[in-house]
Enzyme design. Sequence first.
Site, PDB file in Angstrom:
ATOM      1  N   CYS A 182       0.787  -1.247   0.000  1.00 18.89           N
ATOM      2  CA  CYS A 182       0.000   0.000   0.000  1.00 18.89           C
ATOM      3  C   CYS A 182       0.812   1.288   0.000  1.00 18.89           C
ATOM      4  O   CYS A 182       0.730   2.096  -0.921  1.00 18.89           O
ATOM      5  CB  CYS A 182      -0.916   0.042   1.221  1.00 18.89           C
ATOM      6  SG  CYS A 182      -1.994  -1.365   1.427  1.00 18.89           S
ATOM      7  N   HIS A 238      -2.170   7.203   4.056  1.00 11.11           N
ATOM      8  CA  HIS A 238      -1.122   6.197   4.256  1.00 11.11           C
ATOM      9  C   HIS A 238       0.258   6.659   3.795  1.00 11.11           C
ATOM     10  O   HIS A 238       1.083   5.844   3.355  1.00 11.11           O
ATOM     11  CB  HIS A 238      -1.492   4.867   3.559  1.00 11.11           C
ATOM     12  CG  HIS A 238      -0.882   3.668   4.245  1.00 11.11           C
ATOM     13  ND1 HIS A 238      -0.849   2.421   3.684  1.00 11.11           N
ATOM     14  CD2 HIS A 238      -0.268   3.550   5.445  1.00 11.11           C
ATOM     15  CE1 HIS A 238      -0.251   1.574   4.498  1.00 11.11           C
ATOM     16  NE2 HIS A 238       0.116   2.233   5.586  1.00 11.11           N
TER      17      HIS A 238
HETATM   18 CA    CA Z   1      -3.127  -2.058  -0.731  1.00 11.17          CA
END
Ligand code: CA
Length: 473
Positions: free
Chosen positions: A97, A154
């Site tokens: 991610c 993130h």
């Molecule tokens: Ca991901």
Amino acid sequence: MPLRSVGPTAQAFSKKLSSMANACGPIFFVAWVVIQWIGVAQWSVAAAPNIIVLLTDDMGYNDLSCQGSPDIVTPNIDSLAIRGVRCTDAYVSSCMCSPSRAGLLTGRSQSRFGHEINWEGAAKPDQGLPVEEKTIADWLKTAGYRTGIVGKWHLGESAQFHPNKRGFDEFFGFLGGGHRYFCDLYKDPKTVPKVAEYDTLLEENGTSIETSGYLTTVLAQQSVKFIQKNKDNPFFLYVAFNAPHAPVQSTSGHAKLYPNIKDPQRQGYAGMMAAIDDGIGLILKQLQRDGLDDNTLIFFLSDNGGPLERNGSLNTPLDGEKGGMLEGGIRVPFLVRWPAQLPAGKVYSRPVSSLDICATALELAGVPAPTQRPLDGVNLIPYLRGELESDPHEILYWRMEARKIWAVRKGDWKLGRQPPWPDKHVGSYKPRLVHLAEDIAEANDLVEVEKDKAAELQRAYDEWNKTLPAPLW
Ligand code: CA
């Protein structure tokens, strides 16, 4: 409608300017310059497309009907392929991610600046997208775009990494790596199991807000609001759905669309995909209502491959999954729709990258290519229009040093080091060579048969690897 072409326009304008200066008196000349300047400015703004990136999280390669899913139906997402281009051999720059997002938003391989792997749990204060790196939103702001992110960030949780400091005028979402889907549940202190970053309130530009409803739908509705608000100016909207990342939490209504799927996890996953598809339908309808359909460039992709057992995703016919360098970790569905400029219903099969999104956007917006921290992507539009027939990339590279895994793809050849995960055997495992056009599942190692090709790709990787810094964490 022609593609925006800043250089030739500026040259023609300058030529006309000098001939007018000779022919007119000073007052008429000044008035003419002002009128022409206004005209050029309006034309430039009108021609630059709006740009939307629709990102899903941990979605499988085979989980859209336009990708051949056996059981999931995604009519709104499929409409992007029907009215645009579907890229079969598209890659993200990481199998995970946070580094994948670092590559996507900067247009540079995240290995160039050490952002190579997720951090464990919540980010430490110094963990985030290095502040020296510019994002696509930073660049597009310089061209007069309004910029917005809705959903998962993130890329760091400290103040210096906040989206509002990284080029985004507007942020609605959450800073961590995932989130629960039912807003009423994550406000409830009795909710178990408790994962701190998954249970936060959402925030809007740094302020916590109360929300209710199903998260994927909330994010889509917020995206619609951003479009409504910015319909009269060029905008960049980054919609980072956290679905269908675990936890698998679907609305009962969406899950009920799939009575034939008997596995409860897969049924829940399919329900999450249905919510994403509905949400994208809302966004597409708003573009139509506001007359923006034709001149809005939309990219749709997943941030990495499906993690299979962790959310019930499916990467077939690819082998491997999220977290690894087999195709199932890094090759993703990739759709590009821009009715004004791109053909409809085209399938494009040369390798392209998520790193190309930034380069494409900057060129269309007339932003000069950065020189100090050069981009790794290319403007995809001439390739997707069929004007350029060569491969967009001579070679693509991946590295995740912490797991001692890497890969390169050149043409249809791929050399990669990916020990069966999590069995590391890091010292003894040899890289494998595969020919992807004939062996999409990477079943046949050709290192011993094609020794020269294996050596060529090994040298290419070694040269690239030498230029990279050590990972930051
Ligand atoms: Ca991901």
